[in-house]
Design an enzyme around this catalytic site. Structure first.
Site, PDB file in Angstrom:
ATOM      1  N   ASP A  51      79.204 103.757 -34.733  1.00 42.00           N
ATOM      2  CA  ASP A  51      79.867 104.345 -35.896  1.00 42.00           C
ATOM      3  C   ASP A  51      81.220 103.663 -36.046  1.00 42.00           C
ATOM      4  OD1 ASP A  51      77.842 106.141 -36.548  1.00 42.00           O
ATOM      5  OD2 ASP A  51      78.689 107.754 -35.341  1.00 42.00           O
ATOM      6  N   ASP A 111      74.125 106.089 -41.932  1.00 44.72           N
ATOM      7  CA  ASP A 111      74.425 107.496 -42.231  1.00 44.72           C
ATOM      8  C   ASP A 111      74.657 107.676 -43.736  1.00 44.72           C
ATOM      9  OD1 ASP A 111      74.399 107.985 -39.462  1.00 44.72           O
ATOM     10  OD2 ASP A 111      76.566 107.742 -39.296  1.00 44.72           O
TER      11      ASP A 111
END
Length: 170
Positions: free
Chosen positions: A124, A146
């Site tokens: 991330d 995401d």
């Protein structure tokens, strides 16, 4: 099952492009940004590129559960769901719905690749200031995969709720 070959090919190409972009962006972060550090900041601290790993799912939920349960809940079940979503996307005639499903598929595949091949967890790196909304100063760090899933879900839900023909046979 009668599958339109052109639809299959176009879906696979679009999915491949999105997954490639997701994986390429993660590769760049892993290569150039040391884990746990901030790389760039834009507009003050509104938007940052940082390198973190997520061993859980959404907002790191489940990061502390047993690894065998993680494999079941974060790999096996999502793969089964993605197979059904892919099958559904091939049958879907509406371009908006198909686009939304392809986004969801691409995001799911991107994060599953990380779960399979990145032992430290899903990469991330997108970090956004959230100004205290919902008690959060910053939105949980995320990645393009995401974003694909979230945007795909929003498009699918909005389309289904507001524009899809709601005729029912009672």
């Amino acid at each position: 099952m009668n599958i339109n070959r052109n639809r299959l090919v176009s879906n696979l190409i679009f999915i491949s492009i999105l997954v490639f972009f997701d994986q390429w962006s993660k590769y760049l972060v892993v290569t150039y940004v040391r884990l746990g550090t901030e790389y760039l900041s834009f507009f003050g601290d509104l938007f940052k590129i940082i390198h973190v790993r997520n061993t859980g799912v959404l907002f790191s939920l489940g990061s502390n559960i047993d690894s065998s349960l993680k494999n079941l809940f974060f790999l096996i079940i999502p793969i089964i769901i993605l197979v059904f979503v892919f099958s559904f996307s091939l049958k879907e005639n509406n371009k908006v719905s198909r686009f939304a499903l392809i986004l969801i598929l691409s995001g799911g595949i991107g994060n599953i690749i990380d779960r399979l091949f990145r032992p430290l967890g899903v990469v991330d790196f997108l970090d956004v200031k959230f100004f205290g909304i919902f008690g959060l100063q910053r939105w949980p760090t995320f990645n393009f995969a995401d974003s694909y899933v979230v945007v795909g879900m929003i498009v699918f839900i909005i389309y289904d709720l507001f524009t899809k023909d709601k005729s029912t046979n009672l």
